[in-house]
Design an enzyme around this catalytic site. Structure first.
Site, PDB file in Angstrom:
ATOM      1  CB  THR A  61       5.420   5.891   3.468  1.00 35.97           C
ATOM      2  OG1 THR A  61       6.798   5.815   3.132  1.00 35.97           O
ATOM      3  CG2 THR A  61       5.123   7.270   3.994  1.00 35.97           C
ATOM      4  CG  LEU A  62       1.626   1.992   6.501  1.00 30.50           C
ATOM      5  CD1 LEU A  62       1.328   0.873   7.481  1.00 30.50           C
ATOM      6  CD2 LEU A  62       0.728   1.856   5.284  1.00 30.50           C
TER       7      LEU A  62
END
Lengths: 240, 225
Positions: free
Chosen positions: A18-19
Site C-alpha cells: 500500500t503506497l
C-alpha cells in the site's frame, strides 16, 4: 507449465504494497468524559474524491473493554480488525478470567503499525483507541508510521486541524454524557462544513465500565445560510 | 514501466520536534526536555515525556521521530534488563553511552531518526553527559543540547558554561562549575527562550536531576502557542 500472466504471481513479480490508499474514511474524534470514552465518526468512505460508500461503520468494539475508530484505507482497517479478532480470541482461550484492556490493545496496535512501516508496507490508517478497564479511562491514537500518544481528547486527519482547537477550548474533566455528545456534535458539524469528504451521517459509540453502546447513525442539523458561505470573499482585502 | 504509481511519496519518517538539554556538574547531572509533540504545524499533544530512565543513575532524553524514539527506548530497556540479570548490577552511564552508540549504528542504513542526550553519574559519582547524532557518533561532554531548539540553546550554553578545549594536555574535566540549583535555573531560562522562537518547543519542560541522593523531577510551564 503455463500460467496466465497477471493471474498467478511469479516469484519475481513486484511485491504489492500500500503506497497510496484507495477507499478512505475521514476524521475520527474521541473524548474522555465522566463515565468513560466517546468516539464519533461519520459513515462515509471515499474512492478518491468520489463518495463511494455511505454507511460504513468505522467504529468497532474490540474485546470487552475497548473501542477502535479508524480513518484511512478501509480495507487495511478490516485487516486490522481480523488481527485483533485473533488476538482477542487467543487471549480468551486461556480462560483464566483475564482479558486484554485498552492499554494492551493500543500497545499491540502501536507495534503492528510500526512493524509494517519498518517493512515499507504500511497499514494506511490513523487509529483511535478508547476504553475503560477497572474504572480507568484510556484514550490514545496511532498512525500509519507508528507515531502514538494518549490524551484527554484525540482526533485524526482533518480533525487535528478543525476539531482539536475546539476540544482544547471546551473540553473539561468529568463532563456529563450530554455535554460530551454536544461537544462531539459541534466538532463533527465543523468538519462537515469544511472537510469535503465528510458526510452528514455520523455515529457515536460509548464505552464505560458497563460495556459498549453503539448509537444508531444520525444526521446533524445544518444551516448553510451563513453570509460568509454565500459570499466568502466579501470584505476580504485584495482585488478579486 | 510496471506501474507508474509505484513510487508514491510516502515517507517512513516524521519529525515530531522537541528539545533536549543536559548539564553535568561535579556531583550532579541535570537532564531536561520539553513535553510538546508536533507534526508539521499541528500540535499532537502538550504532555508527552521525552525522558526515559534507563538505569538508577542514567537518564536519556530524545527528540526526533517519536515512533523510532520509542522503539529505541524499548531496545535499551530490554538490553539493560538482560544486563541486570547477567551481572546483578545497574549498567554505568558510560556503559549505557557505548550501548546507545552501538544500537544507533546497528541501524546505520535505515537509521533511528532520534537525537539523543544521555546524562547521569559515572562510576566516580561525577556528572556525565553524552551527546549523539542519529547514526551513533558520540562524545562525552560537560553539557549539550539536541533537537529542534538546539541551535538556539547551544550558543547560550557555550557562553555561560564554556568547556575547556578537548585538545588540552593533560585533559581537563568537562564538568561545569555551576551549583546544582544554578544549573536548574539555567535550564529553565534556556527553555523559556527557545519556546519564544522555536514552534516545536513549548507547553512544559520536564527537568530530571540525578545526584547521589537519587533522581528528582521538576516541571515548569512554557508558552503554549
Amino acid at each position: 507449465m503455463t500460467s496466465v500472466q497477471g493471474l498467478v504471481a511469479s516469484p519475481d513479480a513486484d511485491s504489492q504494497r500500500t503506497l497510496y490508499p484507495y477507499v478512505t474514511g475521514t476524521s475520527v474524534v474521541g473524548v474522555k468524559y465522566k463515565d468513560g470514552i466517546l468516539l464519533a465518526a461519520d459513515t462515509g468512505a471515499s474512492y478518491g474524491s468520489t463518495l463511494r460508500y455511505k454507511s460504513v461503520e468505522r467504529i468497532k468494539a474490540i474485546g470487552k473493554h475497548s473501542l477502535l475508530g479508524a480513518s484511512g484505507e478501509i480495507s487495511d482497517f478490516q485487516e486490522i480488525l481480523r488481527y485483533l479478532d485473533e488476538l482477542i480470541i487467543y487471549d480468551d482461550m486461556w480462560d483464566d478470567g483475564n482479558s486484554l484492556g485498552p492499554k494492551e490493545v493500543h500497545n499491540y496496535l502501536n507495534r503492528v503499525m510500526y512493524n509494517r512501516r519498518n517493512k515499507f508496507n504500511p497499514l494506511w490508517n490513523s487509529l483511535v483507541l478508547g476504553g475503560v478497564k477497572n474504572g480507568e479511562k484510556y484514550l490514545g491514537t496511532v498512525n500509519m508510521i507508528g507515531v502514538h500518544y494518549e490524551d484527554n481528547h484525540v482526533a485524526t486527519g482533518f480533525g487535528n486541524h478543525l476539531a482539536r482547537p475546539i476540544l482544547r477550548d471546551e473540553w473539561k474533566e468529568d463532563m456529563s454524557f450530554e455535554d460530551a455528545v454536544k461537544l462531539l456534535e459541534k466538532c463533527m458539524l465543523v468538519l462537515l462544513y469544511r472537510d469535503r469528504s465528510a458526510i452528514n451521517k455520523m455515529q457515536i459509540a460509548k464505552i464505560t465500565d458497563e460495556g459498549t453502546t453503539f448509537y444508531p447513525a444520525y444526521s446533524l442539523k445544518t444551516f448553510w445560510g451563513f453570509s460568509s458561505f454565500a459570499n466568502p470573499t466579501k470584505g476580504a482585502e485584495g482585488s478579486w | 514501466m510496471a506501474n507508474p504509481k509505484q513510487h508514491a511519496n510516502w515517507s517512513p519518517y516524521d519529525n515530531n520536534g522537541g528539545t533536549c538539554v543536559a548539564i553535568a556538574g561535579t556531583d550532579y547531572c541535570v537532564i531536561a526536555a520539553d513535553t510538546r509533540m508536533s507534526t508539521g504545524y499541528n500540535i499532537l499533544t502538550r504532555d508527552y515525556s521525552k525522558i526515559c530512565k534507563l538505569a538508577d543513575k542514567c537518564v536519556l532524553a530524545s527528540s526526533g521521530f517519536q515512533a523510532d524514539v520509542k522503539a529505541l527506548q524499548k531496545v535499551l530497556s530490554a538490553r539493560h534488563l538482560i544486563y541486570q540479570h547477567q551481572h546483578n548490577k545497574q549498567m554505568s552511564c558510560p556503559g549505557m553511552g557505548q550501548l546507545l552508540s552501538n544500537t544507533l549504528y546497528y541501524k546505520r542504513f535505515f537509521p533511528y531518526y532520534a537525537f539523543n542526550v544521555l546524562g547521569g553519574l559515572d562510576a566516580e559519582g561525577k556528572g556525565c553527559v553524552f551527546t549523539y547524532d542519529a547514526v551513533g557518533s558520540y562524545e562525552r561532554v560537560g553539557y549539550s543540547t539536541q533537537g529542534s531548539g538546539s541551535s538556539l540553546i547551544m550558543p547560550v550554553l557555550d557562553n555561560q558554561l564554556k568547556s575547556p578545549s578537548p585538545l588540552l594536555l593533560p585533559a581537563k574535566d568537562a564538568v561545569t562549575p555551576l551549583s546544582e540549583a544554578e544549573a536548574v535555573d539555567l535550564v529553565k531560562d534556556v527553555f523559556a527562550s527557545a519556546a519564544e522562537r522555536d514552534i516545536y518547543t513549548g507547553d512544559r519542560v520536564e527537568i530530571v536531576i540525578v545526584n547521589a541522593a537519587g533522581i528528582r523531577r521538576e516541571y515548569v510551564e512554557l508558552r503554549k502557542d
